[in-house]
Structure formats: structure tokens, C-alpha cells
Design a protein around this motif. Sequence first.
Motif, short mmCIF file in Angstrom:
data_model
loop_
_atom_site.label_atom_id
_atom_site.label_comp_id
_atom_site.label_asym_id
_atom_site.label_seq_id
_atom_site.Cartn_x
_atom_site.Cartn_y
_atom_site.Cartn_z
N GLN A 57 0.83 -1.20 0.00
CA GLN A 57 0.00 0.00 0.00
C GLN A 57 0.86 1.26 0.00
O GLN A 57 0.55 2.24 -0.66
CB GLN A 57 -0.95 0.01 1.20
N LYS B 212 3.75 1.68 -1.39
CA LYS B 212 4.24 1.91 -2.77
C LYS B 212 3.22 2.74 -3.55
O LYS B 212 3.58 3.70 -4.23
CB LYS B 212 4.46 0.59 -3.49
N LYS B 213 1.97 2.36 -3.44
CA LYS B 213 0.91 3.09 -4.15
C LYS B 213 0.76 4.51 -3.61
O LYS B 213 0.61 5.47 -4.38
CB LYS B 213 -0.42 2.35 -4.03
N ASP B 214 0.82 4.63 -2.30
CA ASP B 214 0.67 5.94 -1.66
C ASP B 214 1.81 6.89 -2.03
O ASP B 214 1.58 8.08 -2.29
CB ASP B 214 0.58 5.80 -0.14
N SER C 190 3.69 6.77 -4.73
CA SER C 190 3.52 7.14 -6.14
C SER C 190 2.49 8.26 -6.28
O SER C 190 2.73 9.27 -6.95
CB SER C 190 3.07 5.94 -6.97
N ARG C 191 1.36 8.09 -5.64
CA ARG C 191 0.29 9.09 -5.71
C ARG C 191 0.75 10.41 -5.08
O ARG C 191 0.50 11.48 -5.61
CB ARG C 191 -0.97 8.56 -5.01
#
Length: 105
Positions: free
Chosen positions: A90, A92-94, A96-97
Motif C-alpha cells: 500500500q 508503494k501506491k501511496d 507514487s500518488r
Amino acid sequence: HRLPIFIMNELTQDPDSCLMKMKNMEMHKLYAKFRDEVEAEVKKGRIKKVNPDHLFLNLLAMTGYPFIAKPVVQGLFELEEEGYSDFIEQHKKDVSRFIIDSLKP
């Protein structure tokens, strides 16, 4: 997941040798390419003005620290190994965003 810990250990134990290895791997050329691309995107107006040095350091910190401080992260958030893996996915996604959102003009 162990590479950031290895790098930190190498930097701590023998910083001169580690820096020489980075020079031999031509890391400065990779960073120069990153810096040039960031500056080009700023000039085109695709991203807002940002200091590439700080952007790069922020990327390193946000992606490396959760691994370097794994015991702290696990203890603070009360995570077993599986929960830590899910947390990292999670994260990693955060990250990036977060980076994308911070660069929008």
C-alpha cells in the motif's frame, strides 16, 4: 527488501569504499539524467517548479526508510510479517500518488 539495509550498513561501515563503488557505477550520470528530465518537464510546464535534488532525496527517503526502519514500522503499527508486506504494498501506491500529486502544476 534487504537492499536498503545493506546499503545503509555499507555506508556506515566503509563510506569511502561505498562512494567509490557508486562512482564506478556512474551513479552521478544516472542522477544527472534524472535532474535533466525533471528540469525539462518543469520548463515544459508539465510539472511545477521543484528542486530535483530535494525531489530525489524525498524519493529515496520515502521508498527506503520503511525497509531500513522495518522493526520500528512493525512495532509502531503492530504488524506481523504478512501485515508488514501488505503495508509496504500500500505504501508503494501511496508514495507514487503523493509524488504525482505534489508535482502537478
